[in-house]
Design a protein around this motif. Sequence first.
Motif, PDB file in Angstrom:
ATOM      1  N   ILE A 287       0.840  -1.206   0.000  1.00 45.45           N
ATOM      2  CA  ILE A 287       0.000   0.000   0.000  1.00 45.45           C
ATOM      3  C   ILE A 287       0.873   1.255   0.000  1.00 45.45           C
ATOM      4  N   GLN A 288       1.927   1.241   0.818  1.00 48.53           N
ATOM      5  CA  GLN A 288       2.819   2.407   0.894  1.00 48.53           C
ATOM      6  C   GLN A 288       3.480   2.686  -0.450  1.00 48.53           C
ATOM      7  N   HIS A 289       4.051   1.675  -1.046  1.00 48.26           N
ATOM      8  CA  HIS A 289       4.841   1.904  -2.263  1.00 48.26           C
ATOM      9  C   HIS A 289       3.965   2.020  -3.514  1.00 48.26           C
ATOM     10  N   TYR A 290       2.823   1.383  -3.534  1.00 48.56           N
ATOM     11  CA  TYR A 290       1.857   1.673  -4.593  1.00 48.56           C
ATOM     12  C   TYR A 290       1.513   3.163  -4.576  1.00 48.56           C
ATOM     13  N   GLY A 291       1.324   3.687  -3.354  1.00 49.55           N
ATOM     14  CA  GLY A 291       0.910   5.070  -3.203  1.00 49.55           C
ATOM     15  C   GLY A 291       1.912   6.077  -3.712  1.00 49.55           C
ATOM     16  N   GLU A 292       3.193   5.692  -3.785  1.00 52.65           N
ATOM     17  CA  GLU A 292       4.216   6.599  -4.299  1.00 52.65           C
ATOM     18  C   GLU A 292       4.053   6.832  -5.800  1.00 52.65           C
ATOM     19  N   PHE A 293       3.386   5.909  -6.478  1.00 55.58           N
ATOM     20  CA  PHE A 293       3.153   6.045  -7.913  1.00 55.58           C
ATOM     21  C   PHE A 293       1.715   6.440  -8.215  1.00 55.58           C
ATOM     22  N   SER A 294       0.782   5.919  -7.412  1.00 55.62           N
ATOM     23  CA  SER A 294      -0.628   6.151  -7.692  1.00 55.62           C
ATOM     24  C   SER A 294      -1.450   5.971  -6.423  1.00 55.62           C
ATOM     25  N   PRO A 295      -2.025   7.032  -5.896  1.00 52.78           N
ATOM     26  CA  PRO A 295      -2.918   6.901  -4.736  1.00 52.78           C
ATOM     27  C   PRO A 295      -4.090   5.962  -5.014  1.00 52.78           C
ATOM     28  N   LYS A 296      -4.553   5.913  -6.271  1.00 48.33           N
ATOM     29  CA  LYS A 296      -5.675   5.035  -6.596  1.00 48.33           C
ATOM     30  C   LYS A 296      -5.266   3.560  -6.562  1.00 48.33           C
ATOM     31  N   MET A 297      -4.035   3.262  -6.950  1.00 54.13           N
ATOM     32  CA  MET A 297      -3.538   1.887  -6.813  1.00 54.13           C
ATOM     33  C   MET A 297      -3.479   1.500  -5.341  1.00 54.13           C
ATOM     34  N   ALA A 298      -2.987   2.401  -4.519  1.00 51.23           N
ATOM     35  CA  ALA A 298      -2.894   2.133  -3.082  1.00 51.23           C
ATOM     36  C   ALA A 298      -4.279   1.926  -2.485  1.00 51.23           C
ATOM     37  N   ALA A 299      -5.236   2.747  -2.904  1.00 50.38           N
ATOM     38  CA  ALA A 299      -6.598   2.640  -2.377  1.00 50.38           C
ATOM     39  C   ALA A 299      -7.232   1.307  -2.764  1.00 50.38           C
ATOM     40  N   LEU A 300      -6.994   0.863  -3.994  1.00 49.66           N
ATOM     41  CA  LEU A 300      -7.537  -0.421  -4.428  1.00 49.66           C
ATOM     42  C   LEU A 300      -6.925  -1.552  -3.622  1.00 49.66           C
ATOM     43  N   ALA A 301      -5.610  -1.520  -3.416  1.00 51.57           N
ATOM     44  CA  ALA A 301      -4.948  -2.565  -2.635  1.00 51.57           C
ATOM     45  C   ALA A 301      -5.502  -2.605  -1.206  1.00 51.57           C
ATOM     46  N   LYS A 302      -5.655  -1.447  -0.602  1.00 54.65           N
ATOM     47  CA  LYS A 302      -6.200  -1.367   0.756  1.00 54.65           C
ATOM     48  C   LYS A 302      -7.610  -1.948   0.808  1.00 54.65           C
ATOM     49  N   HIS A 303      -8.416  -1.624  -0.190  1.00 55.60           N
ATOM     50  CA  HIS A 303      -9.782  -2.138  -0.271  1.00 55.60           C
ATOM     51  C   HIS A 303      -9.771  -3.668  -0.378  1.00 55.60           C
ATOM     52  N   ALA A 304      -8.856  -4.199  -1.169  1.00 59.35           N
ATOM     53  CA  ALA A 304      -8.770  -5.654  -1.355  1.00 59.35           C
ATOM     54  C   ALA A 304      -8.424  -6.361  -0.045  1.00 59.35           C
ATOM     55  N   PHE A 305      -7.484  -5.802   0.708  1.00 57.29           N
ATOM     56  CA  PHE A 305      -7.123  -6.395   1.997  1.00 57.29           C
ATOM     57  C   PHE A 305      -8.283  -6.286   2.996  1.00 57.29           C
ATOM     58  N   GLU A 306      -8.892  -5.134   3.043  1.00 56.60           N
ATOM     59  CA  GLU A 306      -9.951  -4.903   4.022  1.00 56.60           C
ATOM     60  C   GLU A 306     -11.206  -5.719   3.730  1.00 56.60           C
ATOM     61  N   HIS A 307     -11.490  -5.962   2.463  1.00 56.58           N
ATOM     62  CA  HIS A 307     -12.721  -6.667   2.097  1.00 56.58           C
ATOM     63  C   HIS A 307     -12.477  -8.145   1.776  1.00 56.58           C
ATOM     64  N   ARG A 308     -11.317  -8.631   2.158  1.00 58.63           N
ATOM     65  CA  ARG A 308     -11.010 -10.072   2.092  1.00 58.63           C
ATOM     66  C   ARG A 308     -11.170 -10.631   0.677  1.00 58.63           C
TER      67      ARG A 308
ATOM     68  N   ASN B 226       2.076  13.516 -14.433  1.00 59.36           N
ATOM     69  CA  ASN B 226       0.657  13.187 -14.520  1.00 59.36           C
ATOM     70  C   ASN B 226       0.473  11.697 -14.768  1.00 59.36           C
ATOM     71  N   PHE B 227       1.353  10.890 -14.152  1.00 59.17           N
ATOM     72  CA  PHE B 227       1.400   9.474 -14.489  1.00 59.17           C
ATOM     73  C   PHE B 227       0.088   8.759 -14.222  1.00 59.17           C
ATOM     74  N   GLU B 228      -0.511   8.957 -13.060  1.00 61.28           N
ATOM     75  CA  GLU B 228      -1.683   8.173 -12.670  1.00 61.28           C
ATOM     76  C   GLU B 228      -2.800   8.292 -13.703  1.00 61.28           C
ATOM     77  N   ASP B 229      -3.138   9.487 -14.101  1.00 59.71           N
ATOM     78  CA  ASP B 229      -4.214   9.679 -15.082  1.00 59.71           C
ATOM     79  C   ASP B 229      -3.861   9.046 -16.425  1.00 59.71           C
ATOM     80  N   ASP B 230      -2.610   9.236 -16.855  1.00 60.87           N
ATOM     81  CA  ASP B 230      -2.174   8.662 -18.130  1.00 60.87           C
ATOM     82  C   ASP B 230      -2.215   7.133 -18.084  1.00 60.87           C
ATOM     83  N   TYR B 231      -1.789   6.563 -16.971  1.00 60.19           N
ATOM     84  CA  TYR B 231      -1.752   5.109 -16.805  1.00 60.19           C
ATOM     85  C   TYR B 231      -3.161   4.532 -16.838  1.00 60.19           C
ATOM     86  N   ILE B 232      -4.070   5.135 -16.107  1.00 56.50           N
ATOM     87  CA  ILE B 232      -5.449   4.656 -16.072  1.00 56.50           C
ATOM     88  C   ILE B 232      -6.087   4.775 -17.457  1.00 56.50           C
TER      89      ILE B 232
END
Length: 607
Positions: free
Chosen positions: A326-347, A544-550
């Motif tokens: 979650i920490q290192h995903y967030g360095e590139f994309s907060p949305k990647m980090a948020a998805l990972a956190k959601h996956a862990f929290e929602h089993r 503007n990596f996150e928007d371009d990547y998505i």
Amino acid sequence: MTYSLNWDLETLFSGGIHSAQLKAKFSQIKTDTASLGDLLDRWDVTTDAPDYHQFIKAVNQLQAIAAGIGQAGIFITAIGSADITNPDVAPMDARLQHLSTQFQTVSDKLEKVLVQVPDDHFNAMLARPELAPIAFNLRELRDHGKELLDDKTESLINQLDLDGKSAWSAHYDSLVATVNVPFHDANGQPVTLSAGQADNNLLGNADPQYRADLLPAWEQAWTDKEQLFADTLNHLAGFRLTQYKAHGITDFLQEPLKQNRLSAQTLKTIWKVVDDNKQFLLDYLDRKAALLGKKHAGWQDVEAPLTLPGSTERHFTFDQAAAFIIQHYGEFSPKMAALAKHAFEHRWIEAEDRAGKAPGGWMESAPETHEARIFMTFTGSPNDVSTLAHELGHAFHSSVMTDLPFLRQDYAMNVAETASTFGELIVADANVKAAKTDAEKISLLNAKMDNPVAMFLNIRARFLFETRFYQLRQQKLVTPAELNELMLNAQKEAFGHDLSTYSPHLWASKLHFYIDNPAFYNFPYVFGYLFSLGIYAKAQQSANFEDDYIALLRDTANMSTEELAQKHLGVDLTQPDFWLNGVALIKRDVAEFMHLTEPLVEPTNRR
């Protein structure tokens, strides 16, 4: 934060393998498939013009049925992977396969209907706002429909496939379950290893002598059943080639390339870049061998861990791994980090290390509930953290497409491996940067080299083998001795004759050769790895990596791979320049490994 090691499947279907919801879904799929077939039989393009409401209804129904099949499929696969001894999984999977076959026949009918639609009507249909977002996908369906035979023949082929290609693929799993490797444990006591256990030890055990002793036992186990595996591979490939021939396809790479929306020229360019730039990886393997006290690495050493005096491999708890990702995903994309956190929290993740689970790891999307499920076995190694990051990368890819029509979410395997490998690269780099000593960094760089070595050398060998096997299979049944020779020669060519031992029975032990769909389950990995390296390099330079990547990920099922790269990266994939940028990143890691290890080897062993 404490996360569960076990997933929750109740949000997919409640009640386990005998779920009433699952049975209701089966009934719905059957009814809706029949209804769609009737609609297509009655449909007339002229009377449906100019609004084409009935055709739009048919396409929406097609997508809904496909999503339902996908939802049921991930649920059944998840239960079977978590408990390979569950006797109720196979019959339920057979029911789903039967429904899928019925649906495929109706899907073929829709494709043939599209072929009969005049161009002016077809273009008018694609201009409708309900269909414009999937115009590319409908063109693909229409083009594929031009290859189809008459309805009766196509229906028969689909039915025969249940006991043909699909059956031989399933038969492989049954055979592998019977493979046992008599060996010994670390204390020298006799043990019997399953195929999965032996594979893990052959590639991952830290003791070089243990691996060297295990390789001949491993090869002998496959030798004992090689005729059975040869029969399976021959008949699976034979059924596929017969299907191709019936549809006028003479080039066995035509369909795999089409499925990956990739041109033959791009694939040719990739393999040339790989072949022209493998020497530095062979040098790395020689250096690794020297650190193990050898002149050349053996097959069993290629992916082996490297633990030097003064280094201890970092061990992660599952919660620590989650926080790290979650920490290192967030360095590139907060949305990647948020998805990972959601996956862990929602089993969404099944990671417990226990007996009775299937080997390997995977991610599958649940299209109806807009979720994903990830399967793996987590033991706490840095490699496990990378695997988890890899699968979460897949999940992120799917998550950014959930608002799109189902056909627009049907991205191919080559681009599927892009987001996953990107996620893995983030964590692998973070692991190396977190090393506290040179010895630890060497160990982590060695682990990071598993991917490029696999892509440039191992998978290159698999592609060479499979190409030559299909060439020979077009003429005759291929004997076990011939299969061994094909594999041995392919490995020697790919590895530059630089190994001390090889694995000639890899054709039997590697599941990827027996997957019924898609064929040639090898080159998409190489594409995805190198493509992700190019994206990773851009990510480190883009504000503007996150928007371009998505934006790139959302287009992965909306155009050819070459068009995707041109639109979002401004590069021509048929030329080597883009691919060489990725190679440069690998060379940087190898150079650091060679620099750090140079003082540790004798001058005569340096290369």
